[in-house]
Design a protein around this motif. Structure first.
Motif, PDB file in Angstrom:
ATOM      1  N   CYS A  32       6.068  61.071 -31.991  1.00 56.48           N
ATOM      2  CA  CYS A  32       4.808  61.810 -32.079  1.00 56.48           C
ATOM      3  C   CYS A  32       4.618  62.693 -30.846  1.00 56.48           C
ATOM      4  O   CYS A  32       4.162  63.832 -30.950  1.00 56.48           O
ATOM      5  N   LEU A  36       4.167  66.661 -30.704  1.00 57.93           N
ATOM      6  CA  LEU A  36       2.958  67.145 -30.040  1.00 57.93           C
ATOM      7  C   LEU A  36       3.287  68.146 -28.933  1.00 57.93           C
ATOM      8  O   LEU A  36       2.669  69.210 -28.834  1.00 57.93           O
ATOM      9  N   GLU A  40       2.391  72.021 -28.708  1.00 63.78           N
ATOM     10  CA  GLU A  40       1.516  72.497 -27.634  1.00 63.78           C
ATOM     11  C   GLU A  40       2.110  73.684 -26.891  1.00 63.78           C
ATOM     12  O   GLU A  40       1.414  74.653 -26.576  1.00 63.78           O
ATOM     13  N   THR A  96      -2.329  62.327 -35.901  1.00 62.44           N
ATOM     14  CA  THR A  96      -1.028  62.902 -36.259  1.00 62.44           C
ATOM     15  C   THR A  96      -1.154  63.761 -37.510  1.00 62.44           C
ATOM     16  O   THR A  96      -0.523  64.818 -37.621  1.00 62.44           O
ATOM     17  N   MET A  99      -2.510  67.030 -36.551  1.00 67.32           N
ATOM     18  CA  MET A  99      -1.467  67.854 -35.945  1.00 67.32           C
ATOM     19  C   MET A  99      -0.676  68.594 -37.032  1.00 67.32           C
ATOM     20  O   MET A  99      -0.308  69.764 -36.858  1.00 67.32           O
ATOM     21  N   LEU A 122      -5.268  71.479 -32.642  1.00 70.21           N
ATOM     22  CA  LEU A 122      -4.222  70.813 -31.879  1.00 70.21           C
ATOM     23  C   LEU A 122      -4.795  70.222 -30.592  1.00 70.21           C
ATOM     24  O   LEU A 122      -4.378  69.141 -30.155  1.00 70.21           O
ATOM     25  N   ILE A 126      -4.289  66.534 -28.979  1.00 67.52           N
ATOM     26  CA  ILE A 126      -3.773  66.312 -27.623  1.00 67.52           C
ATOM     27  C   ILE A 126      -4.701  65.390 -26.835  1.00 67.52           C
ATOM     28  O   ILE A 126      -4.265  64.399 -26.233  1.00 67.52           O
TER      29      ILE A 126
END
Length: 406
Positions: A32, A36, A40, A96, A99, A122, A126
């Motif tokens: 994950c 991520l 990002e 998740t 995301m 997002l 985060i």
């Protein structure tokens, strides 16, 4: 050394680690993290085509990172109080899933406003994920394995840095920046499935007051540590966000060389992450003090030697080796400084990091547009020097030069 991890109810409720470490769940979380981090910072490797397609300056396109940071700050500070006792497994799976939605929104964005909406979503992921990551890891493994588990988690970070940036720029040439972002969707789906199978139920402790994180700043070592983290990440991302324009205009590399240089950064980051645990055992505070000093020197070196591809490759290799594992050091500091307040401390740390990334990207973008890369890189070096100074002061404020293993 205690035989098991026992935390207060605001971190773990009644759950304690009495058996073997749940490494399956740790690796699922690491996947994950990979997705991520790729999500990002993918704008870093695709900044130029995003700006061209949406008719923006490169500095404006860089704000795609800034907006996610703003929402990450807000989420990290308030998520614990909002969620209360809700099962943290459900929370992690929901984040998740969000995301996945964010990746689809960005990939299909018809204009700058929709792009920013996708990046804001997002940011929520985060802030939520990282604020709970340390507390979650402490619920999955025994105390003496926490540092190793955090390093494993950051391995997803390093792996993303290894493949996401060069692969993003490469795929950007083949299928466009939108296609690159859409690759996030199936990877996020895989992360959801793996976490659903491996994560145990983890009840929250009834919520933490929204002001609890700020109250931690009343402790001098915590305030100094957070200030050091602030300037470290500001300095890093004032420079790193605008690395592609620098490499294209100053070093004058083509796409294949650009991808290779970004790959070098990532591979070096993997190596650094693999060894950081051993270094931290020797001296936690020495490590977090030296890292920003080295990064500042690299920033100055890039300004002076930016026209040489070989010199830039060497400097970026060192940047990845030292800079990528830096979060492991401060994550270990958090677990040992605030073992009884891991969730509140994690929220504060994530808010600090994301605010720093936002400010670094924003300041760096304005300086790049107004004064060129020299001003951006010089400011980065100054911020990193401040980070090293604060880490050094924090070292002595804590009253210990070395942190014991457990």
């Amino acid at each position: 050394m205690r035989e098991q991890v026992l935390l207060r109810s605001d971190v773990i409720d009644e759950e304690i680690v009495t058996g073997p470490a749940n490494w399956g769940a740790v690796f699922a979380m690491s996947l994950c993290v990979f997705v991520l981090i790729a999500s990002e910072f993918m704008p870093v490797s695709l900044l130029t085509p995003i700006a061209a397609d949406l008719h923006l300056t490169e500095g404006q396109a860089g704000q795609a990172i800034s907006v996610s940071g703003i929402f990450a700050v807000l989420t990290s500070l308030f998520i614990a109080s909002i969620l209360g006792s809700l099962d943290r497994k459900i929370v992690l799976l929901s984040l998740t899933g969000l995301m996945l939605v964010s990746g689809a929104v960005v990939a299909l964005a018809p204009n700058y406003a929709v792009l920013m909406v996708g990046r804001a979503l997002l940011g929520v992921v985060i802030g939520g994920f990282w604020s709970m990551s340390t507390a979650t890891v402490m619920r999955l493994v025994p105390e003496d394995a926490v540092s190793r588990a955090l390093a494993t988690l950051n391995g997803g970070n390093a792996l993303a840095a290894t493949v996401a940036a060069p692969l993003g720029s490469f795929l950007g040439e083949l299928i466009g920046w939108r296609g690159s972002f859409f690759c996030i969707v199936p990877m996020a789906a895989l992360a959801i499935c793996w976490q659903a199978v491996t994560l145990p139920r983890m009840h929250g402790g009834g919520g933490t007051a929204a002001t609890a994180s700020f109250r931690l700043l009343g402790r001098p070592p915590v305030a100094l540590g957070m200030a050091a983290i602030l300037f470290l990440f500001m300095g890093q991302f004032a420079l790193f966000t605008y690395l592609r324009p620098f490499l294209e205009t100053v070093t004058q590399v083509d796409i294949s060389t650009l991808s290779l240089l970004l790959l070098i950064v990532g591979i070096a980051g993997l190596v650094g992450t693999a060894f950081i645990g051993h270094v931290l055992v020797r001296s936690l505070y020495g490590t977090v003090t030296v890292v920003p000093l080295v990064l500042a020197a690299i920033g100055i070196g890039l300004t002076i030697l930016g026209g040489s591809t070989t010199a830039v490759a060497v400097l970026l290799c060192l940047w990845g080796l030292v800079g990528t594992p830096a979060p492991v050091g401060w994550g270990t500091w958090l677990s040992r400084t605030l073992p009884e307040d891991a969730e509140a401390g994690g929220g504060l740390m994530v808010a600090t990091i994301q605010f720093a990334i936002t400010m670094g990207a924003t300041v760096g973008g304005h300086l790049l547009d107004m004064s060129g890369y020299q001003a951006t890189f010089a400011t980065s070096a100054l911020l990193l020097l401040l980070a090293a100074t604060l880490a050094f002061v924090c070292w002595f404020a804590t009253g210990s030069r070395n942190v014991p293993k457990s």
